[in-house]
Every structure is written in structure tokens, then in C-alpha cells.
Design an enzyme around this catalytic site. Structure first.
Site, PDB file in Angstrom:
ATOM      1  N   ARG A  65       0.808  -1.235   0.000  1.00  0.00           N
ATOM      2  CA  ARG A  65       0.000   0.000   0.000  1.00  0.00           C
ATOM      3  C   ARG A  65       0.841   1.285   0.000  1.00  0.00           C
ATOM      4  NH1 ARG A  65      -3.340  -3.115   3.413  1.00  0.00           N
ATOM      5  NH2 ARG A  65      -5.112  -3.860   2.194  1.00  0.00           N
ATOM      6  N   LYS A  88       4.027  11.561 -11.400  1.00  0.00           N
ATOM      7  CA  LYS A  88       3.155  10.757 -12.267  1.00  0.00           C
ATOM      8  C   LYS A  88       3.828   9.408 -12.467  1.00  0.00           C
ATOM      9  CE  LYS A  88       0.485  13.947 -15.100  1.00  0.00           C
ATOM     10  NZ  LYS A  88       0.248  14.441 -16.466  1.00  0.00           N
ATOM     11  N   LYS A 136       8.876  22.996 -14.212  1.00  0.00           N
ATOM     12  CA  LYS A 136       8.019  21.843 -13.885  1.00  0.00           C
ATOM     13  C   LYS A 136       7.619  21.900 -12.407  1.00  0.00           C
ATOM     14  CE  LYS A 136       6.443  17.511 -14.479  1.00  0.00           C
ATOM     15  NZ  LYS A 136       6.551  16.207 -15.068  1.00  0.00           N
ATOM     16  N   GLU A 146      -3.247  17.520 -11.500  1.00  0.00           N
ATOM     17  CA  GLU A 146      -3.720  17.902 -12.830  1.00  0.00           C
ATOM     18  C   GLU A 146      -5.224  18.186 -12.898  1.00  0.00           C
ATOM     19  OE1 GLU A 146      -1.678  15.882 -16.107  1.00  0.00           O
ATOM     20  OE2 GLU A 146      -3.498  16.116 -17.275  1.00  0.00           O
ATOM     21  N   ARG A 172      -1.642  22.078 -14.336  1.00  0.00           N
ATOM     22  CA  ARG A 172      -0.709  21.026 -14.780  1.00  0.00           C
ATOM     23  C   ARG A 172      -1.063  20.500 -16.174  1.00  0.00           C
ATOM     24  NH1 ARG A 172       2.119  16.208 -11.224  1.00  0.00           N
ATOM     25  NH2 ARG A 172       3.338  15.371 -12.951  1.00  0.00           N
ATOM     26  N   ASN A 189       0.656  19.321 -20.961  1.00  0.00           N
ATOM     27  CA  ASN A 189       0.258  18.450 -22.072  1.00  0.00           C
ATOM     28  C   ASN A 189       0.376  19.144 -23.424  1.00  0.00           C
ATOM     29  OD1 ASN A 189      -0.355  16.412 -20.267  1.00  0.00           O
ATOM     30  ND2 ASN A 189      -2.451  17.141 -19.985  1.00  0.00           N
ATOM     31  N   HIS A 216       1.163  17.255 -26.573  1.00  0.00           N
ATOM     32  CA  HIS A 216       1.139  15.817 -26.286  1.00  0.00           C
ATOM     33  C   HIS A 216      -0.083  15.101 -26.854  1.00  0.00           C
ATOM     34  CE1 HIS A 216       4.617  16.545 -23.912  1.00  0.00           C
ATOM     35  NE2 HIS A 216       4.711  15.268 -23.588  1.00  0.00           N
ATOM     36  N   HIS A 266       1.018  12.297 -29.108  1.00  0.00           N
ATOM     37  CA  HIS A 266       0.763  10.869 -28.860  1.00  0.00           C
ATOM     38  C   HIS A 266       0.094  10.234 -30.064  1.00  0.00           C
ATOM     39  CE1 HIS A 266       0.900  11.170 -24.176  1.00  0.00           C
ATOM     40  NE2 HIS A 266       2.080  10.929 -24.699  1.00  0.00           N
ATOM     41  N   HIS A 296       9.426  10.085 -29.264  1.00  0.00           N
ATOM     42  CA  HIS A 296       8.457  10.858 -28.474  1.00  0.00           C
ATOM     43  C   HIS A 296       8.676  12.374 -28.601  1.00  0.00           C
ATOM     44  CE1 HIS A 296       5.750  11.931 -25.222  1.00  0.00           C
ATOM     45  NE2 HIS A 296       6.714  12.639 -24.685  1.00  0.00           N
TER      46      HIS A 296
HETATM   47  N1  GLY Z   1       4.619  14.970 -18.158  1.00  0.00           N
HETATM   48  C1  GLY Z   1       3.576  15.839 -17.834  1.00  0.00           C
HETATM   49  C2  GLY Z   1       3.318  15.946 -16.369  1.00  0.00           C
HETATM   50  O1  GLY Z   1       4.125  15.512 -15.574  1.00  0.00           O
HETATM   51  O2  GLY Z   1       2.297  16.450 -15.979  1.00  0.00           O
END
Ligand code: GLY
Length: 365
Positions: free
Chosen positions: A134, A156, A245, A255, A259, A263, A266, A270, A282
Site C-alpha cells: 500500500r 506521475k 516543472k 492535474e 498542470r 500536455n 502531447h 501521442h 516521443h
Molecule cells: N509529463 C507531464 C506531467 O508531468 O504532468
């Protein structure tokens, strides 16, 4: 370079991004961070075979002396798990390997996992540490430029699903990040370019007089050459990019707002990666995605600075990042169907307005 400290409001925790200048310093700092806890290091075959980290540093040599086991799982020695490399192994099977190894090494809730690798290793180890008993702590040691400026920071974590990239995961913050730019010396040029595209993205999202990241990258691009002299110029910009960041993650860890700006490029990117069957790297796909988002920003009348497109194209050209592809808008939109940024049937795009300013936009499809 100075440490960057990140505060996470939800849990009231802080963690540092440290910049050890060589592998010996990295090993010393890591040993101090581990202290007397039981731990498991997870890396992949490419890093294990290519990086001098594992040959040079006493710490890693000592943890690498037990021969490979004969039981079928590859490359396992005490405290070290070596996974096969690549996005195609970013799946449940690798998570099971990490968990099995952690159990067999008697890790418990006071132990920690350590990721040494690019985004794939870092995301998987973060996710495994989130679900092991956990939740236990983990440390990120990013080895690619992309992982240094992006995936190792912000918590993430996750794996891919047959339905799309990173669709299974959790927010789980590392307890520390060791960003050792020595790894960049053995990084293929394509990987440097992957990271540069994410740095450009940061520069397009956030721009202040104290951190004019986009302009600094423009200047650096004039001197681009795949050599150590260029890397010397790049290193200070890595910490600028991480600072952006950090700024965004601190405002909106999970997010629900700001945040999302990360993207940028992206959603289109993607889709382009998918259509190319992942032959387009990428970063390059993200660069194509950013250009596509400028096209849409013009179409929807949100682009305020018309010079942005030309400046971006020039910078990408200087860095030798090709943005040519043959996919039509219809193909790209179709490939965007499974994007997790889709909400209630609507694709959420991030569109540039001017340098340092982007906005969300809903695309009905
Ligand atoms: N790679 C995008 C983020 O960490 O939100």
C-alpha cells in the site's frame, strides 16, 4: 547547481532534486539517502550495460556481485533488478517482476525502491512503490534528458495499457530525485533531442524575466552540435526547465488545472507517435504536436504572437529536429480517441497564445 526543493500541499511533504556532478558523488549522496533501509534498485539492460555508473562506483559494484539467478528471471542479483528495455515492457508483467523481487528480498514498509533509468523505468518503479504494501518510498535517478526535465519530477507514475500509453497509474511523489548530468555523456543524440523538445515545451508554457527559458534555448540552439561542449551549455538550462516543472506541479499536483498545460503538444504528439507505430521518437512527435497546436491556435483565434511559429521552427531546425510527417488531420483526430485527456467525449487541447502563455481548448469530435 543548487538543489531544487518541491513542496506537495496535499501531503505536506517536501523533496529535493539534487544535482550530483559525477557518479561518485551520486553514489555517496544515494547511500546517505538510503541510510540503513533495505532497498531494491531497478534499472534496464541498456543502462546496466552502457553506463559506467555500475562499473565505476564502489557502491554499485558492491551491490552487483551476486551472479544472475538461474530461475528464469533475467539479471537479478542482490538489491538489483535489471528489466528488459523499452516502452513495450512498460506493463503489468514488469510490475510483477519488481514486486516479486521486492518480496523475495524481504522489503517491507520501511524499505524503498530506487529507479535508475529513463521515463519507462521511473514511471514503473514509482507505480510499483505506490502499490507495494500500500505504498513505500522511492527515489528517482533519471538517466535521460527527458526523464531529468520531465518524468522524474512531479509524481506521475504508471504503465501502458493495450488501450493507450500511461492509462494505468497513480500520483506518487518520489522522496528524492538525483539528477546527475554525467549520464548525458553516453546518451544517443536522438535522446538528447527528445529531452530538448520537452524543454522547449516548458519554455513555451512559462516564461519570466528571471527564467526566460525559451530565449535561452533559442540561444543554445544556435550553437547546437552533438558534442560535450554543447552539453556544457545545456546543463544550466536543465535546472531552469526543472524549475518550471516544479512551479507547475506545486500549483496543481493532480492535474485538475494548471498542470494540464504540460500536455502542450502531447495530445497531437501521442496520436502522431501511435500512427507512426512508435517509429517517430516521443520528443519529435511532441514537437510536431506543438506545431499542430499552433495551427489550431490560429484556427481558433487564440494565437496572440504570430512570430511564435517561425521562432519555434527555427529553433527546431537548429537542433536538427525534423517535423515532417504525412498524417492528415483526420487521421490524427481519429488516433486521439483514446487519449486520457479526453473528458466527456471532448478532447482537451492546450493551445499556445504567446511565449510563456497557453490556454485550454475543448475540441468536439
Ligand atoms: N509529463 C507531464 C506531467 O508531468 O504532468
Amino acid at each position: 547547481m543548487h538543489d531544487i526543493n518541491l513542496h506537495i500541499k496535499r501531503q505536506d511533504i517536501d523533496y529535493s532534486i539534487k544535482f550530483p556532478q559525477d557518479f561518485e558523488t551520486l553514489a555517496t549522496q544515494l547511500a546517505a539517502q538510503i541510510n540503513d533501509r533495505n532497498f531494491l534498485i531497478i534499472t534496464d539492460e541498456n543502462i546496466f550495460n552502457k553506463s559506467s555508473l555500475f562499473q565505476k562506483s564502489g557502491f554499485f559494484k558492491n551491490n552487483n556481485q551476486v551472479p544472475l539467478d538461474k530461475g528464469g528471471m533475467r539479471g537479478i542479483s542482490r538489491n538489483l533488478l535489471i528489466l528488459p528495455p523499452g516502452e513495450k515492457y512498460k506493463n503489468w508483467s514488469s510490475i510483477e517482476k519488481i514486486l516479486d523481487k521486492a518480496f523475495s528480498q524481504n522489503l517491507d514498509r520501511s524499505s524503498l525502491l530506487i529507479a535508475i533509468g529513463g521515463g519507462v523505468v521511473g514511471d514503473m518503479v514509482g507505480f510499483a512503490s505506490h502499490i507495494f504494501m500500500r505504498g513505500i518510498p522511492f527515489i528517482q535517478i533519471p538517466t535521460t534528458l527527458l526523464a531529468m526535465v520531465d518524468s522524474s519530477v512531479g509524481g506521475k507514475t504508471g504503465i501502458d495499457s493495450p488501450f493507450g500509453k500511461n492509462l494505468i497509474g497513480a500520483f506518487h511523489q518520489p522522496e528524492a530525485v538525483f539528477c546527475c548530468t554525467k549520464f548525458l555523456e553516453s546518451l544517443p543524440e536522438v535522446e538528447i533531442k527528445n529531452g530538448l523538445c520537452e524543454m522547449i515545451k516548458h519554455g513555451m508554457i512559462h516564461h519570466t524575466p528571471e527564467n526566460p527559458h525559451f530565449e535561452e534555448l533559442e540561444k543554445l540552439s544556435e550553437k547546437y552540435a552533438p558534442n560535450s561542449h554543447f552539453l556544457e551549455g545545456l546543463v544550466p538550462l536543465i535546472s531552469q526547465s526543472i524549475a518550471i516543472k516544479k512551479h507547475i506541479v506545486q500549483q496543481d499536483e493532480q492535474e485538475s488545472g494548471t498542470r494540464e498545460n504540460l500536455n502542450l503538444g502531447h495530445t497531437f504528439g501521442h496520436a502522431i507517435e501511435l500512427l507512426s507505430e512508435f517509429k517517430i521518437p516521443h520528443g519529435q512527435a511532441v514537437a510536431m504536436g506543438i506545431l499542430k497546436s499552433i495551427e489550431y491556435a490560429k484556427k481558433y483565434g487564440v494565437l496572440e504572437d504570430e512570430s511564435l511559429e517561425k521562432r519555434l521552427q527555427k529553433m527546431l531546425k537548429n537542433f536538427g529536429i525534423s517535423t515532417e510527417h504525412n498524417f492528415s488531420d483526420a487521421e490524427i483526430i481519429e488516433a486521439m480517441q483514446h487519449d486520457k485527456k479526453k473528458k466527456r467525449g471532448q478532447i482537451r487541447l492546450i493551445l499556445p497564445q504567446r511565449i510563456g502563455q497557453v490556454c485550454p481548448h475543448r475540441l468536439n469530435i
